[in-house]
Design a protein around this motif. Sequence first.
Motif, PDB file in Angstrom:
ATOM      1  N   ILE A  91      -9.254   1.014 -12.146  1.00 38.65           N
ATOM      2  CA  ILE A  91      -9.894  -0.179 -12.718  1.00 38.65           C
ATOM      3  C   ILE A  91     -11.405  -0.109 -12.480  1.00 38.65           C
ATOM      4  O   ILE A  91     -12.207  -0.405 -13.375  1.00 38.65           O
ATOM      5  CB  ILE A  91      -9.267  -1.470 -12.141  1.00 38.65           C
ATOM      6  N   GLY A  92     -11.780   0.351 -11.298  1.00 40.17           N
ATOM      7  CA  GLY A  92     -13.203   0.515 -10.989  1.00 40.17           C
ATOM      8  C   GLY A  92     -13.884   1.497 -11.930  1.00 40.17           C
ATOM      9  O   GLY A  92     -15.069   1.368 -12.238  1.00 40.17           O
ATOM     10  N   GLU A  93     -13.132   2.471 -12.408  1.00 41.80           N
ATOM     11  CA  GLU A  93     -13.704   3.476 -13.313  1.00 41.80           C
ATOM     12  C   GLU A  93     -13.657   3.041 -14.771  1.00 41.80           C
ATOM     13  O   GLU A  93     -14.137   3.755 -15.651  1.00 41.80           O
ATOM     14  CB  GLU A  93     -12.936   4.797 -13.163  1.00 41.80           C
ATOM     15  N   GLY A  94     -13.010   1.899 -15.039  1.00 43.85           N
ATOM     16  CA  GLY A  94     -13.021   1.397 -16.410  1.00 43.85           C
ATOM     17  C   GLY A  94     -11.680   1.332 -17.113  1.00 43.85           C
ATOM     18  O   GLY A  94     -11.639   1.137 -18.332  1.00 43.85           O
ATOM     19  N   ALA A  95     -10.582   1.452 -16.377  1.00 45.45           N
ATOM     20  CA  ALA A  95      -9.272   1.328 -17.044  1.00 45.45           C
ATOM     21  C   ALA A  95      -9.067  -0.117 -17.497  1.00 45.45           C
ATOM     22  O   ALA A  95      -9.408  -1.053 -16.775  1.00 45.45           O
ATOM     23  CB  ALA A  95      -8.145   1.730 -16.091  1.00 45.45           C
ATOM     24  N   ASP A  96      -8.513  -0.285 -18.704  1.00 41.51           N
ATOM     25  CA  ASP A  96      -8.268  -1.625 -19.249  1.00 41.51           C
ATOM     26  C   ASP A  96      -6.833  -2.078 -18.998  1.00 41.51           C
ATOM     27  O   ASP A  96      -6.549  -3.268 -18.917  1.00 41.51           O
ATOM     28  CB  ASP A  96      -8.543  -1.615 -20.759  1.00 41.51           C
ATOM     29  N   ILE A  97      -5.925  -1.119 -18.943  1.00 47.96           N
ATOM     30  CA  ILE A  97      -4.514  -1.382 -18.660  1.00 47.96           C
ATOM     31  C   ILE A  97      -4.103  -0.344 -17.622  1.00 47.96           C
ATOM     32  O   ILE A  97      -4.481   0.832 -17.744  1.00 47.96           O
ATOM     33  CB  ILE A  97      -3.643  -1.206 -19.935  1.00 47.96           C
ATOM     34  N   VAL A  98      -3.366  -0.759 -16.596  1.00 48.70           N
ATOM     35  CA  VAL A  98      -2.899   0.229 -15.614  1.00 48.70           C
ATOM     36  C   VAL A  98      -1.388   0.368 -15.709  1.00 48.70           C
ATOM     37  O   VAL A  98      -0.671  -0.593 -15.959  1.00 48.70           O
ATOM     38  CB  VAL A  98      -3.305  -0.122 -14.161  1.00 48.70           C
ATOM     39  N   MET A  99      -0.923   1.592 -15.521  1.00 44.58           N
ATOM     40  CA  MET A  99       0.502   1.863 -15.690  1.00 44.58           C
ATOM     41  C   MET A  99       1.126   2.340 -14.386  1.00 44.58           C
ATOM     42  O   MET A  99       0.481   3.026 -13.584  1.00 44.58           O
ATOM     43  CB  MET A  99       0.671   2.965 -16.741  1.00 44.58           C
ATOM     44  N   VAL A 100       2.386   1.944 -14.217  1.00 43.56           N
ATOM     45  CA  VAL A 100       3.211   2.490 -13.139  1.00 43.56           C
ATOM     46  C   VAL A 100       4.279   3.340 -13.810  1.00 43.56           C
ATOM     47  O   VAL A 100       4.891   2.933 -14.787  1.00 43.56           O
ATOM     48  CB  VAL A 100       3.876   1.362 -12.315  1.00 43.56           C
ATOM     49  N   LYS A 101       4.543   4.512 -13.247  1.00 40.80           N
ATOM     50  CA  LYS A 101       5.477   5.433 -13.880  1.00 40.80           C
ATOM     51  C   LYS A 101       6.146   6.297 -12.811  1.00 40.80           C
ATOM     52  O   LYS A 101       5.426   6.836 -11.974  1.00 40.80           O
ATOM     53  CB  LYS A 101       4.705   6.309 -14.856  1.00 40.80           C
ATOM     54  N   PRO A 102       7.461   6.483 -12.820  1.00 40.67           N
ATOM     55  CA  PRO A 102       8.474   5.832 -13.658  1.00 40.67           C
ATOM     56  C   PRO A 102       8.603   4.334 -13.363  1.00 40.67           C
ATOM     57  O   PRO A 102       7.900   3.811 -12.498  1.00 40.67           O
ATOM     58  CB  PRO A 102       9.772   6.543 -13.255  1.00 40.67           C
ATOM     59  N   ALA A 103       9.541   3.683 -14.049  1.00 38.66           N
ATOM     60  CA  ALA A 103       9.694   2.240 -13.881  1.00 38.66           C
ATOM     61  C   ALA A 103      10.818   1.873 -12.913  1.00 38.66           C
ATOM     62  O   ALA A 103      10.610   1.144 -11.952  1.00 38.66           O
ATOM     63  CB  ALA A 103       9.945   1.586 -15.239  1.00 38.66           C
ATOM     64  N   LEU A 104      12.019   2.371 -13.164  1.00 37.27           N
ATOM     65  CA  LEU A 104      13.191   1.785 -12.499  1.00 37.27           C
ATOM     66  C   LEU A 104      13.275   2.064 -11.003  1.00 37.27           C
ATOM     67  O   LEU A 104      13.669   1.197 -10.233  1.00 37.27           O
ATOM     68  CB  LEU A 104      14.470   2.263 -13.198  1.00 37.27           C
ATOM     69  N   ALA A 105      12.890   3.266 -10.598  1.00 37.39           N
ATOM     70  CA  ALA A 105      12.932   3.553  -9.169  1.00 37.39           C
ATOM     71  C   ALA A 105      11.670   3.037  -8.476  1.00 37.39           C
ATOM     72  O   ALA A 105      11.502   3.210  -7.267  1.00 37.39           O
ATOM     73  CB  ALA A 105      13.104   5.054  -8.938  1.00 37.39           C
ATOM     74  N   TYR A 106      10.785   2.391  -9.235  1.00 38.06           N
ATOM     75  CA  TYR A 106       9.476   1.963  -8.719  1.00 38.06           C
ATOM     76  C   TYR A 106       9.184   0.493  -9.058  1.00 38.06           C
ATOM     77  O   TYR A 106       8.031   0.098  -9.216  1.00 38.06           O
ATOM     78  CB  TYR A 106       8.381   2.891  -9.271  1.00 38.06           C
ATOM     79  N   LEU A 107      10.259  -0.319  -9.129  1.00 35.49           N
ATOM     80  CA  LEU A 107      10.071  -1.736  -9.475  1.00 35.49           C
ATOM     81  C   LEU A 107       9.226  -2.446  -8.419  1.00 35.49           C
ATOM     82  O   LEU A 107       8.486  -3.380  -8.736  1.00 35.49           O
ATOM     83  CB  LEU A 107      11.427  -2.433  -9.633  1.00 35.49           C
ATOM     84  N   ASP A 108       9.342  -2.008  -7.166  1.00 30.70           N
ATOM     85  CA  ASP A 108       8.523  -2.617  -6.110  1.00 30.70           C
ATOM     86  C   ASP A 108       7.036  -2.353  -6.349  1.00 30.70           C
ATOM     87  O   ASP A 108       6.184  -3.210  -6.091  1.00 30.70           O
ATOM     88  CB  ASP A 108       8.943  -2.079  -4.723  1.00 30.70           C
ATOM     89  N   VAL A 109       6.729  -1.172  -6.879  1.00 30.42           N
ATOM     90  CA  VAL A 109       5.330  -0.827  -7.145  1.00 30.42           C
ATOM     91  C   VAL A 109       4.803  -1.691  -8.301  1.00 30.42           C
ATOM     92  O   VAL A 109       3.683  -2.224  -8.249  1.00 30.42           O
ATOM     93  CB  VAL A 109       5.181   0.682  -7.465  1.00 30.42           C
ATOM     94  N   ILE A 110       5.630  -1.865  -9.328  1.00 30.54           N
ATOM     95  CA  ILE A 110       5.231  -2.705 -10.467  1.00 30.54           C
ATOM     96  C   ILE A 110       4.914  -4.118  -9.964  1.00 30.54           C
ATOM     97  O   ILE A 110       3.888  -4.713 -10.308  1.00 30.54           O
ATOM     98  CB  ILE A 110       6.364  -2.776 -11.521  1.00 30.54           C
ATOM     99  N   SER A 111       5.804  -4.634  -9.131  1.00 24.06           N
ATOM    100  CA  SER A 111       5.646  -5.999  -8.646  1.00 24.06           C
ATOM    101  C   SER A 111       4.366  -6.145  -7.809  1.00 24.06           C
ATOM    102  O   SER A 111       3.602  -7.101  -7.975  1.00 24.06           O
ATOM    103  CB  SER A 111       6.900  -6.338  -7.832  1.00 24.06           C
ATOM    104  N   LEU A 112       4.121  -5.175  -6.966  1.00 26.63           N
ATOM    105  CA  LEU A 112       2.922  -5.207  -6.122  1.00 26.63           C
ATOM    106  C   LEU A 112       1.651  -5.136  -6.970  1.00 26.63           C
ATOM    107  O   LEU A 112       0.699  -5.895  -6.769  1.00 26.63           O
ATOM    108  CB  LEU A 112       2.974  -4.025  -5.150  1.00 26.63           C
ATOM    109  N   VAL A 113       1.652  -4.209  -7.934  1.00 26.89           N
ATOM    110  CA  VAL A 113       0.468  -4.035  -8.771  1.00 26.89           C
ATOM    111  C   VAL A 113       0.223  -5.302  -9.599  1.00 26.89           C
ATOM    112  O   VAL A 113      -0.919  -5.755  -9.738  1.00 26.89           O
ATOM    113  CB  VAL A 113       0.612  -2.781  -9.677  1.00 26.89           C
TER     114      VAL A 113
END
Length: 329
Positions: free
Chosen positions: A239-261
């Motif tokens: 985001i500091g470098e200019g990202a407009d949308i940030v992605m978490v990948k993969p999704a299902l094994a990383y739902l905790d990461v999605i929630s935190l982000v």
Amino acid sequence: MSFPKDRPRRLRLTPGIRRMVRETSLSVDDLIYPMFVVEGNGAKETVESMPGVFRFSADVLVKEAREVADLGIPAVLLFGIPDEKDPEGSSAYKRSGVVQVAVKTLKDALPDLVVITDVCLCEYTDHGHCGLIKNRGEVDNDATLELLARTALSHVRAGADMVAPSDMMDGRVGRIREALDESGYINVPIMSYAAKYCSNFYGPFREAAESAPQFGDRKSYQMDPPNVREAVREVVMDIGEGADIVMVKPALAYLDVISLVRDLVDCPVAAYNVSGEYSMVKAAAEKGWINESAVMMELLTSIKRAGADLILTYFAPDAARLIRKGEGF
Ligand code: PBG
């Protein structure tokens, strides 16, 4: 005799009440459909490990993308599979490259469809790594940035509405932003694969994109699956470098990461329901062990519930059809 006063079941008893109190609903607007494009004409190649997914030449891609757009899906994400690969991935940033031609063809035919391009070198390098290789087989971060910036710029010049760098080199969002701005594309957004893990769930994709590394693995650039604080670091940095949308990948094994982000940032959060996650559902359904469409809706809704605003998924057309029939959650 005492009866429970608090009865959550009161609000579960009819479909109408369930609809009223439902906290999450998946919309067609949330979906992004990843598509694979090959060179030539008239091609529609099956991908064995991903039933229902094909590799299209640009002419056929337009017909398929029209159906996607007609379903109300706002965006597609393009991956190119070139005929020629070399150590520098030079067909990734050719003006007449496979993605560049596909973007132009798509935007001419369907100007309202949002066309996002995946920016990476792994489909274009003969060694299959996402960056340039140094003498000792290491991936050279800083030398790769220039090529990624050239690739992104060539996609935007061809008409891409948004670029999505997936290589995981440090500093690539900033370098791509700089290259786009210098050429006047200040309004083209970057969706960064910010927290992209080194996952075994990418297996079927690598068959589809012919992008498996020919030696070693991607552990020196993609994230280590047990880490979550590091995801925060990656997201904040992008985001500091200019990202407009940030992605978490993969999704299902990383739902905790999605929630935190989602809790951490204000910008839209995307999650990539990757190839292995798709193929597992397909395989179990083929065996008759699960109900494919019900499981699909449950999984996609869970990704949304975890906090994703946007979901990249090979299920997008199937999910859109169900949502339109009112058969989603
Ligand atoms: C390219 C890229 C990959 C995926 C998206 N972009 C493969 C990888 O990193 O090995 C995976 C997508 C999927 O599995 O559906 N770097």
